[in-house]
Structure formats: structure tokens, C-alpha cells
Write a protein that holds these residues in place. Structure first.
Motif, short mmCIF file in Angstrom:
data_model
loop_
_atom_site.label_atom_id
_atom_site.label_comp_id
_atom_site.label_asym_id
_atom_site.label_seq_id
_atom_site.Cartn_x
_atom_site.Cartn_y
_atom_site.Cartn_z
N ASN A 1 4.79 -100.12 -42.44
CA ASN A 1 4.80 -98.71 -42.03
C ASN A 1 3.39 -98.13 -41.90
O ASN A 1 3.12 -96.99 -42.29
CB ASN A 1 5.63 -97.87 -43.02
CG ASN A 1 6.04 -96.53 -42.41
OD1 ASN A 1 6.17 -96.40 -41.19
ND2 ASN A 1 6.23 -95.52 -43.25
N THR B 1 1.64 -98.54 -38.80
CA THR B 1 1.31 -98.44 -37.38
C THR B 1 0.86 -97.04 -37.01
O THR B 1 -0.18 -96.84 -36.34
CB THR B 1 2.51 -98.85 -36.52
OG1 THR B 1 2.92 -100.17 -36.88
CG2 THR B 1 2.15 -98.82 -35.04
N GLU B 2 1.62 -96.05 -37.42
CA GLU B 2 1.27 -94.66 -37.09
C GLU B 2 -0.07 -94.27 -37.71
O GLU B 2 -0.89 -93.61 -37.08
CB GLU B 2 2.38 -93.72 -37.59
CG GLU B 2 2.16 -92.26 -37.20
CD GLU B 2 3.29 -91.37 -37.66
OE1 GLU B 2 3.13 -90.13 -37.62
OE2 GLU B 2 4.35 -91.91 -38.08
N ASP C 1 -2.87 -95.93 -35.68
CA ASP C 1 -3.03 -95.29 -34.37
C ASP C 1 -3.69 -93.92 -34.48
O ASP C 1 -4.32 -93.45 -33.53
CB ASP C 1 -1.67 -95.15 -33.69
CG ASP C 1 -1.08 -96.49 -33.28
OD1 ASP C 1 -1.85 -97.46 -33.21
OD2 ASP C 1 0.15 -96.56 -33.06
N SER C 2 -3.55 -93.27 -35.65
CA SER C 2 -4.11 -91.93 -35.81
C SER C 2 -5.60 -91.94 -36.13
O SER C 2 -6.25 -90.89 -36.08
CB SER C 2 -3.37 -91.19 -36.93
OG SER C 2 -3.66 -91.76 -38.19
#
Length: 626
Positions: free
Chosen positions: A489, A491-492, A495-496
Motif C-alpha cells: 500500500n 503506491t499512492e 506517486d505523491s
């Protein structure tokens, strides 16, 4: 890399380190034998020999100059031309300058080479110590030894040794030529130098001790600063800045006072040498001038003698200074040598001489799968705590490709079990086996290739997010990285970030949250694809959603590796294939959650008190009746 000299003690006199001394202040008189110091110059012998040759040539050129000057005075007194002789003097001056320049460059190369060899030796050994050795040394002091102390050896091995050789040659040559010019004046000069030599030797011994104390003080300051910076958040949240500031300033003052004592002693060397030279100069001028006046000595001879006297002063000062630097270098090398003499992690014997790995105990009929991890009669006590073993006759088995949870109160020995499995320590008694093999008979690299260990602190190192994720698997592809980011968990989160995977996470991961650090550490181990996955309290800083996702990930991981997890949260352990309950270094209960929760014992107690609620509250039937 320089071969480390063997077969001799690291220091001339050393006391036994006290437990918990942190590697500081154990030595009584700290100084390596000179032969061990010289051994580090051996790989640079050709360049050192060339530098010594140039020093000797420069000394010969220097010794020739007063004789040429004497010749000029003789030519002038006889009304002969002096042009050629003056040009010869200029040529000698230029030759001496050129030889000195080349020699200085070579000495610089030698010094840097010695420092590189020492630091390379230290780094290679520091990373291969057993864990018990790290516990005896403070990190800041280790950094000081690798940086400051190795630099102190630079001068002792390069400049001091070569300049000592040149100084001895110049000194001896000057004495011989002065003897030829006037034995009486030479006797007066030697008397003054003898007094200076005794004084300088006495001071130099004290300089060595002062140097050791100054180096220790710098090491303590570095250790204190490293301790504070590692826990800077705790320092700030505890309003401890002023206390830590006071402690660090106190360490700085101790370092300052030690440096002052060293400088004070070193400052005595120059005036003692200068006074001896000036005293001899006054005597030579007085007596020599009288002899020139009565015609028993030529003016040119007196001038040549005075020049040799000045030349005698320079090598004398150099010799005295080099002797002091040599003593300081011996003291610094003793601190370095103490680290080089520390034993490394033990490897099993290699080759056909190695004893065969004993057969593991046969699997019990109830167990369908072979053992992934097994401990048999393991007893272990941390160094210095032999009377209080952490593990006592411990034994259990973890089937391959399964999930096993290890639970128990704090101090039961759960994290110690993981350390033994990864051979951070070796058991005092008993055997630890991975996939049926005794870990002490396996190469360390093979053991740690099999294992993925996510530590309780979940360390994240300074660098980019990518470098942290790929730390155990540097060749990982972008597709593999993307897969573990999704499984944990992250990935977000990735990417941020401003530069994505190339974003710096700060020293110790200070720019990411505790939960993110834990997930990064887990992703790092999943990317390694180990055969055995060890997890130590990895959900302590995760929210419920991330913990749920992690549990799903662990279920998937158990299909390809053996999972052993230390946890306190019920949600992490209740679906485990097996739960091992530890207390006081022993396994006291074994079974599944459904089995253990129904029987009286420690697990049921922990589930009611320390773990999350075991079940949602049930309605009271009597309340409905009322």
C-alpha cells in the motif's frame, strides 16, 4: 589493502576492558610497538625509499653549501674571481628546492596511501563484527577513530620517518664536517644539544599520553553528538535541548582542555631546541671570534662552522618534532589497532575438512511439511549476562511455507529468537536450523540470503526511496518495485512524492512517518524474495487499513516463504497457522488462536489484556428478559 601485522599485542600495555566500557579509556599506556607502525609503511616501500633517497640527496646538497661559501671567502681573501663559485651556490640552492618539492609530493602520496589502507582495513572489519562487539563501542567514537586517528598516523608514517632519516644524515654530516673544522667548538655545541635532547625526550613521552587523552575526548564528543542527532525528535519533544546542549558543551570543553594540555607540552619543544641552538651560537661566536682575532682560526672556517651550526639546528628541531609526532602516531594507531584486533563473525570451516551437518531430528508424524525453522534445546545469554539467560532450553518448529506467530510479554525473548535465526548471535547451547541445516555450519552469506528480516525499529537509511526499497536486491526491476509497492500500500505514497522513487527520505527516514517506514522496510524484504521472512512488531505504527492489507500480504507471502512474525496485535496473529507463546525464554503454549483462546493460560490472559478484544461484546440475555 595493507596486511595487518600479526603475532604481537596491539599495545605495549593494556588493561582488560571493563564491561560496558564502550571501548574507551581501557588502555593504561597506549602505544603500539614501532615495528607494527613500520609494517603499515611496507606496501609503500618503493615510494618511501625514493622519498628517502631524495631527502638524502637534498641533505648532501645542503651540507655542500657551507664548504662552497668557505671557498668564496678564501677566493675573496686571495683576490681571485668568485663568479663560478657563486653560480655553484645558486645551483645548489635550486637543486635543494627542487629535491625538497618532489620529496614533499611523494610524502603526501605515501601519507594518503597509508590513511586509505587503514580506513579500508577498518571499514572491511567494522562491517563484519559480531553484534556483541558493536555493543561495546559507541558509534561516534568509532567514527573518530576511522577519521581523526587514521589521519594522525599519516604524519608519523610518512613525514616523521622520512624526515628523521634526512635529519639524521644532515645531523651526522654536519657533526663530521664541524669536527674537521674545529673539535673544540663542536664539543661546546654538543653539550648544549645534549641538554636539549634529554628535555625533549622527557616532554615527548608526556605528549604521547596527552595525545591519547585528546583523541579520547574527541571520540567522546563524537559519540555524544551522534547519540543526540539520532534521537533529535525525542530530544525536541522532551524539551531536552538545553540539557543535551550542556552535555555536548561539557564534552567540547573536555576536548578543548585535553588539546590545550597537548599544545602546552608541544610548545615546550621549540623553545628548548631554540635555546640550545642560541646558547651554542653565542658560545661559538664568542670563542670562535676570539680565535679568529688571535689568528688560530680563519674567518671562512668560522662562517662555515656557523652555517653548519644552523644546519645542525634545523635537523635537530626536525628530529625532536618527528620524535613527538611519532609518539602521537603510535598512540593514534593503538586506538585504530584495537578495532582491527576485534574478532570477526565466525564462519564454518571451508572445504572437505568441514564436518558434515548433522541430520536434523526426524519430522513428527503429525507434521505434513518439512521444517522451515527449528530450534532444539537453545540456551542463550547476552554477553556479560551469563547468569541471566534470555532463552532457556528453547525448542520449537515452524513448518515450511506457513505462518507462525510468536507472542508473549515484553522481555520473553521473542526478538532474541529472530536474532539467533539470522545469526546476529550464536546460541550458547543447542541448535538453530533453517530448512534442516544448522546455521552455524552454513556460510553467513547463505544464511542471510535465505532470510528477510524486518526489524522492530524498521530502519530507513539516508538516500532515495528507490535505494531503500532495493537495498537488499539492488538489481530489482521497476516492475518488481511497482509490485511490492502495491502489496504494501505504498503506491499512492510513492506517486505523491516530488521526484517519485528518486525522492530523498532524509537521514534515518526522518521525512517519512513511522507507519511509512515500517511499510518501506517490509517492501524492501518482500522485494528480496527470501525463503524465510521474519517480522518483528511491524504493525505497531500502522493504522487498521494498512494492517489489514499487510495481513493479506503475509497470507500471500506464506505461499512462497516461511513466515515467522512477532506481534502483539490479535488481528496480526489470529489467522496464523501456528501460535507459539513465550514466557521467560521458553515456549509454554502452542496451537492455533481458536485452540489457545479456549484454554486457560498466558495466551488467553494476553488476549484479554494486551491484545485487541477477542470478540465483539455479546448481548446479555437477561437484559432482554428484563
Amino acid at each position: 589493502m595493507t596486511a595487518r601485522p600479526e603475532g604481537s599485542p596491539a599495545t605495549e600495555k593494556r588493561q582488560t576492558p571493563a564491561a560496558g566500557g564502550g571501548g574507551e579509556g581501557q588502555e593504561d599506556v597506549v602505544a603500539v610497538p614501532l615495528r607494527r607502525l613500520l609494517a603499515y609503511a611496507r606496501p609503500h616501500a618503493p615510494v618511501l625509499a625514493l622519498a628517502a633517497l631524495l631527502s638524502c640527496m637534498a641533505a648532501v646538497v645542503e651540507l655542500a653549501q657551507p664548504l662552497v661559501v668557505k671557498q668564496v671567502f678564501s677566493q675573496l681573501s686571495d683576490s681571485r674571481p668568485v663568479t663560478a663559485t657563486v653560480l655553484l651556490i645558486v645551483g645548489l640552492f635550486l637543486a635543494e628546492a627542487l629535491l625538497g618539492s618532489v620529496q614533499s609530493y611523494l610524502l603526501g602520496r605515501i601519507g594518503e596511501g597509508v590513511v586509505l589502507d587503514l580506513r579500508t582495513s577498518l571499514v572491511r572489519r567494522l562491517l563484519k563484527w559480531p553484534m556483541a562487539t558493536y555493543a561495546r563501542h559507541r558509534s561516534g567514537d568509532l567514527i573518530s577513530r576511522v577519521s581523526a586517528d587514521t589521519t594522525a598516523v599519516h604524519g608519523a608514517l610518512a613525514s616523521s620517518l622520512t624526515e628523521t632519516l634526512a635529519g639524521v644524515l644532515t645531523f651526522a654530516g654536519s657533526l663530521v664536517l664541524m669536527l674537521m673544522l674545529d673539535p673544540l667548538l663542536l664539543g661546546l655545541t654538543l653539550g648544549c644539544l645534549l641538554i636539549a635532547s634529554v628535555s625533549v625526550f622527557t616532554v615527548s613521552v608526556r605528549v604521547m599520553k596527552a595525545t591519547v587523552e585528546a583523541q579520547r575526548a574527541v571520540g567522546r564528543l563524537g559519540a555524544g553528538l551522534e547519540r543526540v542527532l539520532r534521537a533529535i525528535r525525542t530530544v525536541k519533544l522532551s524539551n531536552a535541548e538545553e540539557r543535551e546542549e550542556s552535555a555536548l558543551i561539557s564534552e567540547s570543553r573536555d576536548s578543548y582542555l585535553a588539546g590545550i594540555r597537548q599544545a602546552k607540552l608541544q610548545a615546550l619543544i621549540h623553545p628548548v631546541t631554540a635555546l640550545s641552538v642560541q646558547g651554542s651560537l653565542v658560545l661559538v661566536l664568542g670563542i670562535g671570534g676570539a680565535r679568529v682575532a688571535n689568528g688560530t682560526m680563519e674567518l671562512g672556517e668560522l662562517i662555515a662552522f656557523l652555517l653548519y651550526l644552523m644546519y645542525l639546528a634545523v635537523p635537530a628541531t626536525t628530529l625532536f618534532s618527528s620524535f613527538t609526532d611519532l609518539q602521537a602516531g603510535r598512540a593514534a594507531l593503538a586506538r585504530v589497532q584495537e578495532l582491527l584486533d576485534e574478532p570477526l563473525e565466525t564462519e564454518p570451516p571451508a572445504g572437505p575438512a568441514a564436518a558434515p551437518d548433522p541430520e536434523p531430528a526426524p519430522p513428527s508424524p503429525a507434521r505434513r511439511r518439512p521444517s522451515g525453522i527449528s530450534l532444539h534445546g537453545v540456551t542463550f545469554a547476552y554477553p556479560g549476562r551469563d547468569d541471566r539467560p534470555t532463552l532457556r532450553d528453547l525448542g520449537f518448529e515452524v513448518p515450511e511455507l506457513s505462518r507462525t506467530a510468536l507472542v508473549g510479554p515484553s522481555g520473553a525473548g521473542k526478538s532474541t529468537v529472530l536474532s539467533l535465526i539470522g545469526r546476529m548471535y550464536d546460541a550458547d547451547r543447542g541448535a538453530v536450523r533453517l530448512l534442516g541445516r544448522d546455521v552455524t555450519r552454513m556460510p553467513l552469506k547463505e544464511v542471510r540470503d535465505l532470510i528477510g528480516h524486518v526489524e522492530q525499529e524498521s530502519p530507513v537509511m539516508a538516500g532515495t526511496l528507490r535505494s531503500n526499497l532495493t537495498y537488499a536486491h539492488p538489481d530489482a526491476t521497476d516492475a518488481e518495485i511497482a509490485e511490492v509497492l502495491a502489496r504494501t500500500n505504498l503506491t499512492e505514497f510513492a506517486d505523491s512524492l516530488p521526484q517519485g522513487l528518486e525522492t530523498e527520505v532524509g537521514d534515518g527516514g526522518i521525512l517519512v512517518s513511522g507507519g511509512q517506514r515500517q511499510r518501506i522496510a517490509i517492501a524492501r524484504m518482500l522485494l528480496k524474495r527470501p525463503r524465510i521472512l521474519l517480522l518483528d512488531e511491524v504493525t505497531s505504527q500502522m493504522d487498521a487499513e494498512n494492517e489489514r492489507l499487510l495481513n493479506e500480504t503475509l497470507k500471500e507471502a506464506a505461499a512462497s516463504c516461511t513466515v515467522l512474525v512477532v506481534a502483539h496485535r490479535l488481528s496480526t496473529i489470529q489467522d496464523a497457522d501456528q501460535i507459539l507463546v513465550m514466557d521467560a525464554g521458553r515456549i509454554i503454549q502452542t496451537g492455533t488462536h481458536d485452540h489457545l483462546i479456549r484454554e486457560p493460560g498466558l495466551y488467553a490472559h494476553l488476549a484479554r489484556t494486551q491484545l485487541l478484544p477477542t470478540a465483539p461484546p455479546q448481548p446479555d440475555p437477561s437484559a432482554a428478559a428484563r
